[in-house]
Design a protein around this motif. Sequence first.
Motif, short mmCIF file in Angstrom:
data_model
loop_
_atom_site.label_atom_id
_atom_site.label_comp_id
_atom_site.label_asym_id
_atom_site.label_seq_id
_atom_site.Cartn_x
_atom_site.Cartn_y
_atom_site.Cartn_z
N PHE A 1 5.58 8.80 -12.08
CA PHE A 1 5.69 8.14 -10.67
C PHE A 1 5.74 6.84 -10.90
O PHE A 1 5.15 6.19 -11.39
CB PHE A 1 4.24 8.43 -10.10
N HIS A 2 6.98 6.39 -10.18
CA HIS A 2 7.14 4.89 -10.20
C HIS A 2 7.94 4.48 -9.13
O HIS A 2 8.85 4.89 -8.73
CB HIS A 2 7.97 4.68 -11.50
N ASN A 3 6.94 3.87 -8.09
CA ASN A 3 7.54 3.45 -6.77
C ASN A 3 7.22 1.91 -6.77
O ASN A 3 6.22 1.56 -6.49
CB ASN A 3 6.82 4.62 -5.72
N THR A 4 8.25 1.08 -6.51
CA THR A 4 7.91 -0.29 -6.47
C THR A 4 8.17 -0.98 -5.26
O THR A 4 8.30 -2.14 -5.21
CB THR A 4 9.03 -0.85 -7.52
N THR A 5 8.25 -0.07 -4.17
CA THR A 5 8.27 -0.47 -2.87
C THR A 5 7.08 -1.59 -2.50
O THR A 5 5.97 -1.03 -2.58
CB THR A 5 8.56 0.53 -1.62
N ASP A 6 7.53 -2.67 -1.81
CA ASP A 6 6.60 -3.69 -1.47
C ASP A 6 6.14 -3.40 -0.07
O ASP A 6 6.91 -3.74 0.93
CB ASP A 6 6.99 -4.94 -1.84
N ILE A 7 5.11 -2.90 0.41
CA ILE A 7 4.53 -2.55 1.68
C ILE A 7 4.05 -3.70 2.39
O ILE A 7 3.09 -4.18 1.56
CB ILE A 7 3.68 -1.25 1.69
N ARG A 8 4.39 -4.21 3.67
CA ARG A 8 3.48 -5.32 4.52
C ARG A 8 3.18 -4.56 5.65
O ARG A 8 4.05 -4.17 6.40
CB ARG A 8 4.62 -6.38 4.67
N PHE A 9 1.83 -4.12 5.77
CA PHE A 9 1.56 -3.39 6.94
C PHE A 9 0.72 -4.25 7.79
O PHE A 9 -0.26 -4.79 7.37
CB PHE A 9 0.62 -2.25 6.26
N GLY A 10 0.73 -4.17 8.93
CA GLY A 10 0.07 -5.09 10.30
C GLY A 10 0.86 -5.50 11.24
O GLY A 10 2.02 -5.44 11.39
N THR A 11 -0.06 -6.03 12.29
CA THR A 11 0.65 -6.70 13.60
C THR A 11 1.56 -7.82 13.24
O THR A 11 0.93 -8.84 12.40
CB THR A 11 -0.50 -7.12 14.48
N ILE B 1 3.52 10.48 -3.72
CA ILE B 1 2.18 10.76 -4.13
C ILE B 1 1.65 11.98 -3.99
O ILE B 1 1.19 12.46 -5.22
CB ILE B 1 1.41 9.47 -3.79
N VAL B 2 1.66 12.47 -2.95
CA VAL B 2 0.85 13.75 -2.61
C VAL B 2 1.47 14.90 -3.24
O VAL B 2 0.90 16.11 -3.30
CB VAL B 2 0.55 13.97 -1.01
#
Lengths: 420, 420
Positions: free
Chosen positions: A30-40, A281-282
């Motif tokens: 598993f290697h996932n480099t996405t940068d997640i920005r979550f919110g309003t 992941i799952v």
Amino acid sequence: MSLSAIFTYLAYNELTTYKEAPITMQDFRFHNTTDIRFGTDVIDAGLHDAVTQFGNNVLLVYGGQSIKKSGLYDRVKALLHDLNITELSGVEPNPKIDSVREGQRLAKENNVDVILAVGGGSVIDASKVIASAYYYDGDPWDLVVKANGADRMKLNQLPVVDILTLAATGTEMNFGSVISNPATHQKLGTQGPNSPAVSFLDPTLTYTVSAWQTAAGSIDIFSHLTEQYFDAQPANDASKGMIEGLMRAVIKWAPIALEHPDSYDARANLMWSATMALNGIVQLGGQDGWTVHPLEHELSAYYDITHGVGLGILTPRWMKFILSDDTEALFARFGRNVWHIDNGSDREIAELAIKKTYEWLNLMQIPMTLPGVDINDDQYFDAMAQSAVKVGHLDTAPYVNLSVEDVKKIYQDSMTPEEF
Amino acid sequence: MSLSAIFTYLAYNELTTYKEAPITMQDFRFHNTTDIRFGTDVIDAGLHDAVTQFGNNVLLVYGGQSIKKSGLYDRVKALLHDLNITELSGVEPNPKIDSVREGQRLAKENNVDVILAVGGGSVIDASKVIASAYYYDGDPWDLVVKANGADRMKLNQLPVVDILTLAATGTEMNFGSVISNPATHQKLGTQGPNSPAVSFLDPTLTYTVSAWQTAAGSIDIFSHLTEQYFDAQPANDASKGMIEGLMRAVIKWAPIALEHPDSYDARANLMWSATMALNGIVQLGGQDGWTVHPLEHELSAYYDITHGVGLGILTPRWMKFILSDDTEALFARFGRNVWHIDNGSDREIAELAIKKTYEWLNLMQIPMTLPGVDINDDQYFDAMAQSAVKVGHLDTAPYVNLSVEDVKKIYQDSMTPEEF
């Protein structure tokens, strides 16, 4: 104290005795480099830097008029007013290879440094293939069809930044795309070398999503979870447990989003569940042999119906079809841990869990038969079943293998409402 | 159909009516680039390239004799026979700042390109701080103590590759370390700029872990999950649901690992649950105010006890202490979704869930009182409570705020066996 005594003592319903399973957890990377920005409003502070870290020449990819009506288009243009922006609009649901071809041409002509995808799964899927096609001189359909995208894995890829406007496919944090070719009746998955570089997930951007698309997106999430949950891997409890939790979140919040389109928590739970359901992941440790998606891809390819609606029609029929003495224990686990059904034999709990799944889907205010989406005869069922088995390796890969005849039976069962 | 009718119809036990919560899901950023290689013998094919992508000068960090006895040390040396390897051995449980100081000196003197950590959480934690200290000219304790590691975040960091030999802390996929300073009775957490570059997770390497360490590691995992689960965030169902699934996996497989130390599935579920419990994912959207860890860090700092054993002693006392009219709904959810308790009032289910948690911990064959780990009087309780509240911000940050007196009460309650 013996193990069986421990489990009895714990009143732990599932697997009350231990014996080494014939199949153990699968190895994985598993290697996932996405940068997640979550919110309003996360784009306000973050979008400019997220894009310009890769350069100033941007290909902006979007769909139809919805991001103009909502004001998102103007916000993005204002935030990036100092950059060179080329636009590719008109990317359709079930994105077509022609959009990718046009994007490839624009990206090359304008020497773009980064692709900014603003939209749902279709826009982001198309952008990810354009990002590879920038480094390819032939027809990008090659990158979809040849060895199921193997050619694409070897290519470099432009960075993709996205602003997600629909909770559904999970493309915002994975390596895949699904592209349609109307000329050949094909709808195929392809994997690229990278997941998106940065994904902006603002649940408030999905307040304006219609009830129809909210339902379809939620069903898509749920289907991604069932595809990965139902497998022959009996001991993969960490992943199966996480899937059960995500299923409960979708079951709970999708109806709330339908009645309260501007519920932040409903939109936030659906958006994050969508990402978690398919960021890789799952599935870790599991068998990962999908069934319902290959069946639905044929419906979409032949009839261009909404993907999530097709999944909603097919999923309970597939469940009923594969329920057997061999599978009832897993369906019973699904019933206990997801649907809170506590009483009955494994078979009874399994059957009630499938019934509840059907009824939940039915509550989502979408058609629950093929005629409901204007598929009124079986003229293509044989061709579709042939293709589904071949493309999806349904005779060898899934939890329960399916023949062409089995697939036709599932299509046929989908012509009339289900009875329990 | 109304929402309450929908939920009644679904027989969905939790939150059967919807009202907008006073606190919505928290905004977050998630960006974790650790490359995970999971499975039997994954180091054979992957270790050499994983290390040499960063260079040929390696600082090999490990603990005592166990990796020599098991043969892992010889395997690693053979796989990397063509590289320049400097060794730092003797890193202890609750890793001491002196090991970090020695590692800093060795790394600088030998111009190392990459750190290879072979061991459990202590070895990897120390290696991650050494990786920052390489770029720092002062005493590395500064990087732990100053503004809780803020200085460390600004530094560059050597890449860390690790081979994990104990399922417990989750350090293999996060940014944190916990370092002890016996001279000052301090045990403090610090965050670095990066998570490990590559982590090799081979469950078979944990077959030789003792029952004591297996129990302590499993309790550490469970505690990480409870710290993130019990918060004032009522609507964060995606994350809470995943946590519930991971809790069930640990509850099920830890006793199996104790009786069958070479059960692959037991070791694999514990190892992956450990990583998932603290790689940042299951805290997303939540409040993330920890309580039991700050309480336990004082025990370890003063008495150098095994961290997981201390957590096992404190956790049920903390649960009993904070159970109230305000918290019973969440404890009841914990009872229903984790412990499969289906009958009773919220308070009854909550109390039974805490009892089952205590009994499960008790089954792990570890002491369940402070005298069981040779803490026989309360002479330091006041100093420890003062420090725990201050370092852990327990008067403002957790699910239920705790005063110094509250913390002393929890320590005091831990002196005798619990009665239910």
